[in-house]
Scaffold this active site. Structure first.
Site, PDB file in Angstrom:
ATOM      1  N   TYR A  74     -11.093   2.431   5.632  1.00  0.00           N
ATOM      2  CA  TYR A  74     -10.007   2.135   4.686  1.00  0.00           C
ATOM      3  C   TYR A  74     -10.465   1.106   3.654  1.00  0.00           C
ATOM      4  CZ  TYR A  74      -5.258   1.216   3.066  1.00  0.00           C
ATOM      5  OH  TYR A  74      -4.135   1.088   2.296  1.00  0.00           O
ATOM      6  N   SER A  75     -10.290   1.428   2.383  1.00  0.00           N
ATOM      7  CA  SER A  75     -10.745   0.535   1.309  1.00  0.00           C
ATOM      8  C   SER A  75      -9.815   0.624   0.114  1.00  0.00           C
ATOM      9  CB  SER A  75     -12.168   0.910   0.881  1.00  0.00           C
ATOM     10  OG  SER A  75     -12.558   0.174  -0.256  1.00  0.00           O
ATOM     11  N   ASN A  76      -9.259  -0.507  -0.276  1.00  0.00           N
ATOM     12  CA  ASN A  76      -8.396  -0.560  -1.457  1.00  0.00           C
ATOM     13  C   ASN A  76      -9.140  -0.202  -2.735  1.00  0.00           C
ATOM     14  OD1 ASN A  76      -5.700  -1.634  -0.440  1.00  0.00           O
ATOM     15  ND2 ASN A  76      -7.143  -3.054   0.478  1.00  0.00           N
ATOM     16  N   SER A  79       0.790  -1.235   0.000  1.00  0.00           N
ATOM     17  CA  SER A  79       0.000   0.000   0.000  1.00  0.00           C
ATOM     18  C   SER A  79       0.816   1.277   0.000  1.00  0.00           C
ATOM     19  CB  SER A  79      -0.949   0.012   1.190  1.00  0.00           C
ATOM     20  OG  SER A  79      -2.142  -0.646   0.851  1.00  0.00           O
ATOM     21  N   GLY A  86       2.685  -1.028   4.157  1.00  0.00           N
ATOM     22  CA  GLY A  86       2.201  -1.863   3.076  1.00  0.00           C
ATOM     23  C   GLY A  86       2.392  -3.333   3.387  1.00  0.00           C
ATOM     24  N   ALA A 119     -13.420 -13.661  -4.058  1.00  0.00           N
ATOM     25  CA  ALA A 119     -13.144 -12.962  -5.326  1.00  0.00           C
ATOM     26  C   ALA A 119     -11.651 -12.955  -5.624  1.00  0.00           C
ATOM     27  CB  ALA A 119     -13.670 -11.540  -5.254  1.00  0.00           C
TER      28      ALA A 119
END
Length: 363
Positions: A171-173, A81, A309, A145
């Site tokens: 928090y969302s990718n 990240s 990350g 997924a």
């Protein structure tokens, strides 16, 4: 206060260790955090760990330390990240060039992309994507997924209802998967091309790249491991398909390159003052996150800025003072550590709150 998580971000951390007193500026110094690396191995359960710390002051130092031969200073590794800070920098550069506005909605730039199950691209701004207040479901939380493109990742997210109303920090990718498409829409080039032309090449980050579909790390590199939850054994995951990470976490880099990037960013070399101020504004998230970067207040009251990350086989954390003159990047060769939060906290406390120790004299 919740910190970045999932796929690429799980802040690790360490117990404050008292180090010596300050020494005259004429003497060589070592990074205070260097003595903490063995704890990552002994307590965290990682095979090896390494750090590179740099400080520009009356007692400067440039210290590399590792716990074993499995990691070398020049090694390339997956930075997870930390990719988000690079993507956010490009978006803010485009804002400074007036090619987009942070108040632009997703629907204005990418009509019809976000919709269904309560998701509405007309209500989500670029700022909300950057600081994770969009409410979009994190596609990495759906274990069933396996997306291999940004469009796949967004489809996975849109099959779920929002995790919260726009304005709520979560928090969302998925936010950065969308931002990668925004960069392409505005510039006509992929986010990888823009990162290369705007950041990697100007700063001469020769160990940094965006792999796309390449499953192997560039040389030189070590190995990456993940711990099998069933029996606790370490499994080699050095080779992996990074497409699921995309603009949220596909970056490959080195310790030196990440230190250089953070120093340049916070030192004002990549963003105009207005855009850098916007990047460091955490008001909307109540102090949790800025725009692609997050703060951490240490025990001594100093706040450091950076990103962490985590991706299969790798964990990395960057941190720097607000002026970019004192930086630290450390990494481990596994994504699974025990007691990670407390270990990292003490590592950063030691580095930024404690005077540097003099370097040992040659024997």
């Amino acid at each position: 206060m919740p910190m970045p998580r999932a796929l690429f971000v799980t802040p690790l951390v360490l117990v404050l260790f008292a180090l010596g007193t300050a020494t005259p500026p004429s003497e060589p110094h070592l990074a205070p955090a260097a003595t903490h690396l063995p704890r990552l191995v002994a307590r965290g359960g990682t095979p090896t760990a390494a750090l590179l710390a740099r400080r520009v002051s009356s007692a400067p130092y440039d210290t590399y330390r590792s716990t074993g031969p499995g990691i070398r200073q020049a090694d390339r590794f997956r930075a997870g990240s930390v990719t988000k800070t690079f993507v956010a920098t490009v978006v803010l550069q485009l804002a400074g060039e007036r090619r987009l506005r942070l108040s632009d909605t997703v629907d204005r730039l990418l009509p019809g992309l976000i919709g269904g199950h309560g998701n509405d691209g007309r209500r989500i701004t670029l700022r909300a994507l950057l600081n994770h207040t969009s409410g979009l479901y994190d596609y990495t939380a759906d274990a069933s997924a396996h997306p291999v493109s940004p469009a796949d990742a967004i489809r996975v997210a849109l099959a779920h209802r929002p995790t919260g109303a726009p304005g709520h920090y979560a928090y969302s990718n998925t936010n950065y998967a969308v931002l990668g498409l925004v960069v392409q829409r505005v510039t006509g080039h992929s986010y990888a091309t823009e990162i290369r032309d705007r950041i990697i090449n100007p700063l001469r980050l020769t160990g940094t790249s965006l792999p796309g579909a390449r499953t192997h790390l560039p040389a030189p590199h070590g190995r990456g491991y993940t711990r099998d939850p069933a029996d606790g054994t370490l499994r080699d995951v050095t080779v992996l398909d990074p497409r699921a990470a995309g603009a949220a976490g596909e970056l490959i880099s080195t310790l030196g390159d990440l230190d250089r990037f953070q120093s340049a960013l916070l030192g004002g070399r990549l963003l105009p003052p207005a855009q850098l101020t916007a990047m460091l504004d955490t008001e909307a998230t109540h102090g949790a996150y800025g725009l692609g970067i997050h703060p951490l207040k240490l025990s001594c009251g100093i706040t450091v800025w950076g990103h962490s990350g985590r991706i299969a086989g790798s964990y990395v954390r960057t941190a720097a003072t607000r002026d970019g003159r004192h930086t630290l990047t450390y990494r481990t060769d596994t994504d699974t550590l025990t007691d990670g939060d407390s270990l990292e906290q003490a590592l950063l406390d030691a580095e930024f709150c404690t005077p540097a120790a003099p370097a040992p004299s040659p024997s």
